[in-house]
Design a protein around this motif. Structure first.
Motif, PDB file in Angstrom:
ATOM      1  N   GLY A  10     -18.051  -5.729  34.833  1.00 40.67           N
ATOM      2  CA  GLY A  10     -19.420  -5.784  34.330  1.00 40.67           C
ATOM      3  C   GLY A  10     -19.964  -4.442  33.884  1.00 40.67           C
ATOM      4  N   ALA A  11     -19.221  -3.371  34.132  1.00 35.88           N
ATOM      5  CA  ALA A  11     -19.703  -2.047  33.731  1.00 35.88           C
ATOM      6  C   ALA A  11     -19.523  -1.805  32.238  1.00 35.88           C
ATOM      7  N   GLY A  12     -18.625  -2.557  31.600  1.00 34.51           N
ATOM      8  CA  GLY A  12     -18.432  -2.423  30.159  1.00 34.51           C
ATOM      9  C   GLY A  12     -17.177  -1.688  29.745  1.00 34.51           C
ATOM     10  N   LYS A  13     -16.181  -1.607  30.619  1.00 34.74           N
ATOM     11  CA  LYS A  13     -14.976  -0.827  30.332  1.00 34.74           C
ATOM     12  C   LYS A  13     -14.218  -1.326  29.105  1.00 34.74           C
ATOM     13  N   THR A  14     -13.971  -2.617  29.044  1.00 32.29           N
ATOM     14  CA  THR A  14     -13.157  -3.162  27.952  1.00 32.29           C
ATOM     15  C   THR A  14     -13.856  -3.000  26.609  1.00 32.29           C
ATOM     16  N   THR A  15     -15.121  -3.378  26.563  1.00 34.02           N
ATOM     17  CA  THR A  15     -15.877  -3.263  25.315  1.00 34.02           C
ATOM     18  C   THR A  15     -16.039  -1.806  24.914  1.00 34.02           C
ATOM     19  N   THR A  16     -16.391  -0.969  25.873  1.00 37.58           N
ATOM     20  CA  THR A  16     -16.564   0.453  25.586  1.00 37.58           C
ATOM     21  C   THR A  16     -15.245   1.085  25.161  1.00 37.58           C
ATOM     22  N   GLY A  17     -14.155   0.709  25.824  1.00 36.86           N
ATOM     23  CA  GLY A  17     -12.845   1.261  25.473  1.00 36.86           C
ATOM     24  C   GLY A  17     -12.465   0.991  24.027  1.00 36.86           C
ATOM     25  N   ALA A  18     -12.719  -0.223  23.559  1.00 35.58           N
ATOM     26  CA  ALA A  18     -12.416  -0.556  22.166  1.00 35.58           C
ATOM     27  C   ALA A  18     -13.247   0.296  21.212  1.00 35.58           C
ATOM     28  N   ARG A 116     -24.354  -7.675  38.366  1.00 37.33           N
ATOM     29  CA  ARG A 116     -24.390  -9.123  38.645  1.00 37.33           C
ATOM     30  C   ARG A 116     -24.865  -9.903  37.423  1.00 37.33           C
ATOM     31  N   ALA A 117     -25.897  -9.404  36.768  1.00 38.57           N
ATOM     32  CA  ALA A 117     -26.424 -10.101  35.584  1.00 38.57           C
ATOM     33  C   ALA A 117     -25.388 -10.125  34.463  1.00 38.57           C
ATOM     34  N   ARG A 118     -24.689  -9.034  34.268  1.00 36.39           N
ATOM     35  CA  ARG A 118     -23.672  -8.995  33.216  1.00 36.39           C
ATOM     36  C   ARG A 118     -22.527  -9.960  33.514  1.00 36.39           C
ATOM     37  N   ILE A 119     -22.087  -9.980  34.769  1.00 38.87           N
ATOM     38  CA  ILE A 119     -20.996 -10.887  35.143  1.00 38.87           C
ATOM     39  C   ILE A 119     -21.444 -12.333  34.972  1.00 38.87           C
ATOM     40  N   ARG A 120     -22.630 -12.637  35.436  1.00 41.26           N
ATOM     41  CA  ARG A 120     -23.135 -14.014  35.326  1.00 41.26           C
ATOM     42  C   ARG A 120     -23.359 -14.435  33.879  1.00 41.26           C
ATOM     43  N   GLY A 121     -23.669 -13.484  33.015  1.00 43.22           N
ATOM     44  CA  GLY A 121     -23.928 -13.800  31.622  1.00 43.22           C
ATOM     45  C   GLY A 121     -22.719 -13.672  30.714  1.00 43.22           C
ATOM     46  N   ASP A 122     -21.557 -13.382  31.282  1.00 38.72           N
ATOM     47  CA  ASP A 122     -20.357 -13.174  30.475  1.00 38.72           C
ATOM     48  C   ASP A 122     -19.907 -14.485  29.838  1.00 38.72           C
ATOM     49  N   THR A 123     -19.913 -14.526  28.534  1.00 47.00           N
ATOM     50  CA  THR A 123     -19.505 -15.740  27.821  1.00 47.00           C
ATOM     51  C   THR A 123     -18.005 -15.779  27.560  1.00 47.00           C
ATOM     52  N   VAL A 124     -17.309 -14.657  27.778  1.00 40.97           N
ATOM     53  CA  VAL A 124     -15.867 -14.625  27.552  1.00 40.97           C
ATOM     54  C   VAL A 124     -15.116 -15.122  28.792  1.00 40.97           C
ATOM     55  N   LEU A 125     -15.393 -14.518  29.939  1.00 39.64           N
ATOM     56  CA  LEU A 125     -14.703 -14.901  31.176  1.00 39.64           C
ATOM     57  C   LEU A 125     -15.449 -15.969  31.964  1.00 39.64           C
ATOM     58  N   ASP A 155     -23.930   6.414  33.402  1.00 38.35           N
ATOM     59  CA  ASP A 155     -24.724   5.280  33.863  1.00 38.35           C
ATOM     60  C   ASP A 155     -25.014   4.378  32.670  1.00 38.35           C
ATOM     61  N   THR A 156     -24.414   3.200  32.669  1.00 35.41           N
ATOM     62  CA  THR A 156     -24.538   2.262  31.555  1.00 35.41           C
ATOM     63  C   THR A 156     -25.650   1.240  31.774  1.00 35.41           C
ATOM     64  N   THR A 157     -26.412   1.395  32.854  1.00 33.21           N
ATOM     65  CA  THR A 157     -27.439   0.401  33.188  1.00 33.21           C
ATOM     66  C   THR A 157     -28.328   0.093  31.996  1.00 33.21           C
ATOM     67  N   HIS A 158     -28.726   1.122  31.276  1.00 33.12           N
ATOM     68  CA  HIS A 158     -29.645   0.931  30.145  1.00 33.12           C
ATOM     69  C   HIS A 158     -29.007   1.336  28.818  1.00 33.12           C
ATOM     70  N   LEU A 159     -27.661   1.364  28.780  1.00 37.99           N
ATOM     71  CA  LEU A 159     -26.965   1.733  27.550  1.00 37.99           C
ATOM     72  C   LEU A 159     -26.240   0.525  26.966  1.00 37.99           C
ATOM     73  N   THR A 160     -26.134   0.505  25.665  1.00 32.96           N
ATOM     74  CA  THR A 160     -25.252  -0.466  25.023  1.00 32.96           C
ATOM     75  C   THR A 160     -23.831   0.076  25.136  1.00 32.96           C
ATOM     76  N   PRO A 161     -22.819  -0.780  24.969  1.00 32.81           N
ATOM     77  CA  PRO A 161     -21.452  -0.255  24.956  1.00 32.81           C
ATOM     78  C   PRO A 161     -21.245   0.810  23.877  1.00 32.81           C
ATOM     79  N   ALA A 162     -21.895   0.664  22.739  1.00 33.42           N
ATOM     80  CA  ALA A 162     -21.755   1.668  21.672  1.00 33.42           C
ATOM     81  C   ALA A 162     -22.325   3.014  22.117  1.00 33.42           C
ATOM     82  N   ARG A 166     -20.141   6.442  22.617  1.00 37.13           N
ATOM     83  CA  ARG A 166     -20.478   7.717  21.969  1.00 37.13           C
ATOM     84  C   ARG A 166     -20.529   8.845  23.001  1.00 37.13           C
ATOM     85  N   GLN A 167     -21.055   8.564  24.193  1.00 38.94           N
ATOM     86  CA  GLN A 167     -21.101   9.598  25.233  1.00 38.94           C
ATOM     87  C   GLN A 167     -19.697  10.003  25.665  1.00 38.94           C
ATOM     88  N   VAL A 168     -18.823   9.028  25.844  1.00 38.90           N
ATOM     89  CA  VAL A 168     -17.442   9.335  26.228  1.00 38.90           C
ATOM     90  C   VAL A 168     -16.767  10.147  25.129  1.00 38.90           C
TER      91      VAL A 168
END
Length: 186
Positions: A10-18, A116-125, A155-162, A166-168
């Motif tokens: 839910g932290a955004g690793k896969t999306t952010t990695g791409a 928790r919200a991201r995991i519960r809202g995941d439409t892929v998994l 801290d990705t709490t208030h960041l989009t994956p994009a 960019r920070q990484v």
């Protein structure tokens, strides 16, 4: 170079990695989970476990695979993979260092409610994946005890994956070494 994106589900690793791959020239994404999936296909099966990372072959195979890919392609490997056991992280990072592969270790962090919200809202998994929710407390414990000391925390709490990507990418381009900082709230 290895750009390791750590953090829990839910932290955004896969999306952010791409997205990081698109921002860093000559980079590729290597999902070390595929090494675990290969081990899960061994017949007859390896000893029962709730996580393939507990199998001793997984860590050196991740190191060896990453090394071989970089030897073949050059460039940067972006590796989105949760590692919450300190000893496992040290085995991997030490193994990569023995092959002279520099590692930029980032933790994509978010507070527990956001995760928790991201995991519960995941439409892929799918929502409420029990497997993914089960790792929230072990992540919080790792963050408190060692993980945030070993990595650059975003801290990705208030960041989009994009924005996180960019920070990484900017940190990698700057090649700056950031001093340890206080853990963000869990």
């Amino acid at each position: 170079m290895i750009v390791w994106l750590n953090g829990t589900h839910g932290a955004g690793k896969t999306t952010t990695g791409a997205l990081v791959r698109q921002l860093i020239p000559d980079s590729r994404v290597f999902d070390a989970e595929k090494v675990g999936e290969t081990l899960m296909d061994v017949t007859p099966g390896l000893p029962e476990t709730d996580n393939f990372q507990h199998w001793p072959p997984w860590r050196p195979l991740v190191v060896e695979t990453a090394r071989r890919v970089i030897d073949y392609t050059g460039g940067t490997l972006v590796m989105p993979m949760t590692v919450l056991v300190e000893r496992y992280w040290h085995e991997i990072s030490t193994g990569l260092a023995q092959h002279a592969l520099p590692v930029r270790h980032f933790v994509l962090h978010a507070d527990q409610a956001t995760l928790r919200a991201r995991i519960r809202g995941d439409t892929v998994l799918g929502p409420d994946s029990p497997f993914r929710l089960r790792y929230l407390e072990p992540y919080a414990e790792a963050a408190r005890t060692w993980l945030h000391r070993e990595a650059e925390v975003i801290d990705t709490t208030h960041l989009t994956p994009a924005q996180a990507a960019r920070q990484v990418a900017q940190a990698v381009r700057n090649r700056e070494v950031r001093p340890p900082r206080a853990n963000p709230p869990l």
